[in-house]
Design a protein around this motif. Sequence first.
Motif, PDB file in Angstrom:
ATOM      1  N   ILE A  70       1.083  -1.120   0.060  1.00  0.00           N
ATOM      2  CA  ILE A  70       0.010   0.032  -0.061  1.00  0.00           C
ATOM      3  C   ILE A  70       0.979   1.298   0.015  1.00  0.00           C
ATOM      4  CG2 ILE A  70      -1.698   1.204   1.205  1.00  0.00           C
ATOM      5  CD1 ILE A  70      -2.536  -1.432   2.488  1.00  0.00           C
ATOM      6  N   ASP A  71       1.028   1.795  -1.008  1.00  0.00           N
ATOM      7  CA  ASP A  71       1.945   2.817  -1.528  1.00  0.00           C
ATOM      8  C   ASP A  71       1.231   4.227  -1.478  1.00  0.00           C
ATOM      9  OD1 ASP A  71       3.938   1.124  -1.628  1.00  0.00           O
ATOM     10  OD2 ASP A  71       3.873   0.978  -3.716  1.00  0.00           O
ATOM     11  N   PRO A  72       1.921   5.403  -0.707  1.00  0.00           N
ATOM     12  CA  PRO A  72       1.241   6.670  -0.726  1.00  0.00           C
ATOM     13  C   PRO A  72       1.709   7.481  -1.969  1.00  0.00           C
ATOM     14  CG  PRO A  72       3.436   6.510   0.487  1.00  0.00           C
ATOM     15  CD  PRO A  72       3.157   5.142   0.253  1.00  0.00           C
ATOM     16  N   ASP A  73       3.090   7.296  -2.544  1.00  0.00           N
ATOM     17  CA  ASP A  73       3.309   7.889  -3.814  1.00  0.00           C
ATOM     18  C   ASP A  73       3.380   9.450  -3.444  1.00  0.00           C
ATOM     19  OD1 ASP A  73       4.059   8.769  -6.389  1.00  0.00           O
ATOM     20  OD2 ASP A  73       2.070   7.952  -7.301  1.00  0.00           O
ATOM     21  N   ALA A  74       3.740   9.632  -2.230  1.00  0.00           N
ATOM     22  CA  ALA A  74       3.763  11.127  -1.753  1.00  0.00           C
ATOM     23  C   ALA A  74       4.871  11.903  -2.460  1.00  0.00           C
ATOM     24  CB  ALA A  74       4.248  10.939  -0.141  1.00  0.00           C
ATOM     25  N   HIS A  75       4.470  13.025  -2.754  1.00  0.00           N
ATOM     26  CA  HIS A  75       5.337  14.233  -3.201  1.00  0.00           C
ATOM     27  C   HIS A  75       5.465  15.138  -2.214  1.00  0.00           C
ATOM     28  CE1 HIS A  75       4.409  11.927  -6.753  1.00  0.00           C
ATOM     29  NE2 HIS A  75       5.439  12.656  -7.352  1.00  0.00           N
TER      30      HIS A  75
END
Length: 584
Positions: free
Chosen positions: A536-541
């Motif tokens: 479960i990945d946030p792909d946060a920037h």
Amino acid sequence: MDKNQIAAIFEEVAVLLALQEDSNPFEGRAYENAARAINALDGDIEQLVRDGKLKGTPGLGSTIIKRVEELVNTGHLAFYDELRASTPPVKLQMLRIAGVGPKKINVIYDKLHINSIAELEQACREDKIAHLPGFGKKTQDNILQGIAFLAQHADRFLYPVAEEEAERIRGALAKLPEIVRLQVAGSLRRRRETIGDIDVVASVADDAGEGARNRIMDFFTRQPSVEAITGKGETKSSVVLGSGIAMDLRVVKDSQFPATLHHFTGSKEHHIPLRRRALSMNMTINDYGLFKGKEPHLEPVPCKTEADIYAALGMGYIEPELREDMGEIEAAVHGTLPVLVQEGDLRGVLHVHSTWSDGQNTIREIAEECIARGYQYLGITDHSKAAAYAGGLTEDRLRLQHEEIDHLNEELAGRLRILKGTECDILKDGVLDYADEVLAKFDFVVASIHSNFNLSPEEQTRRMLRAISNPYVDIIGHPTGRLLLERVGYMLDMEAVIDAAVKHGVCIEINAHPSRLDMDWRLVKRARDKGMKIPIDPDAHVLAGLDVIRYGIGIARKGWLSAADVLNTMETGALLDFFRRRRA
Ligand code: DGT
Ligand code: CA
Ligand code: CA
Ligand code: ZN
């Protein structure tokens, strides 16, 4: 005004400039670069302006610095306001159509004087778009598809939009002394990826008078976020809220609450086999309650909770996320429902961007945030070199990044382990953007498609399968590239992709960004059933981008995942072993 807000305005300026009639591409690019430079600034931008310290920052020329100062000092930017005012609204509307950018929009607007999306659709049907310079039949068909997609999804909302509206009103209602029980129902409770309308169920004491219900309904329809009242009665009222989303409130006697909540939680599809099962047990379930017998001879079965309803029907409690007719009733009867994963089960996050590419925070800042959130590890995955638009890393810069991570890991030993990862582009032919020798230097590799969305389904699938067969690939990022309510993903055969991934031991992520939630929960269940571990990945920037994990948890639960099915519930050591074993 903080740096993120200023950068966002500059990004918008770049788009607005590109939409001007005789736009100068260099001017737009200057604002894009400035946005990136501002995001990457260390420290408080207001302080930097006050101290006159912006001068000399690469990417910030003197004009741009003046505009930053204007924003910091006044909260406004006249240049931006003028640009907005002078841009025809239809141009901004056209931007929402997938595959249509500023260049095409300018041609359409100049040549055909189009003033609305309806006129654009008409022009497509009259074959006028195909004949514009640089367009053609295929583009015209794509535009028509994009318009149809927008129209089809115009009346739905992203989960966080609905959740925020619902929560605001639920919180207000919760203070009313008349209300005994109160619960959000519908697709929101089931954590669907998009929401049509908000359903809320409340109860009053069985002996409460009419006055109590009227007070609740008055209070509800007078909430500040209510824009319009579309219905008002003693048991049901409906309103439209500020964001345009509709909301229904139902008020019932407390003894009816479990059945009403269950009914309005849905889904419609879940109710069908459940009603069938009730009938087979000579029982009846409807929105009023559970009964022994069949109409018209109904004898109520008292139920204090939803769990009582399921128990009376001879099955275990079914969590709302699972109520989609995906086999949950049979599993509940046989006691084989999974214990669903919770946010607290996660031990770390694996798909995060830093200032090394297009993220807004340094690795150190993200690391500290992860420690504060109680994570054991952080997988940094900046973009690869082909993603030049997103500041993708050349091999030389990668070396520097890895040195920085090594230093931070020494410093943070015992508190957090930073994993060296990459979000490596899958090139058009399915080859990865870095050579194998380079990929070997990472702790793990996320591979994603960011280009050539328009390949045929066969080509796109072949491309993905080739990437999956690369032994260094551990995780496929946002596998279909969909943007909810904006564009369908690229076409590929996800069943074949899942099968190949399982065969090669590759994971496919749940990208938790609320506009993506990709892979789709229906596919999550399929992958889980085949034994895949799913991150479960946030792909946060940006730091706040780590918050989206909870939307990913919702999708994981809808996909029947228990903690053991989720990759990033592993402890650090086990996770590193998992990646190492894959390569051996
Ligand atoms: P949405 O609003 O489109 O995101 O999805 P839902 O599931 O919230 O649907 P909605 O708001 O139309 O209705 C809420 C629940 O009420 C639904 O999940 C099940 C129940 N319901 C509504 N209409 C029907 C119906 O015609 N038959 C049955 N069995 N249940 C219904
Ligand atoms: Ca609904
Ligand atoms: Ca509804
Ligand atoms: Zn990506």
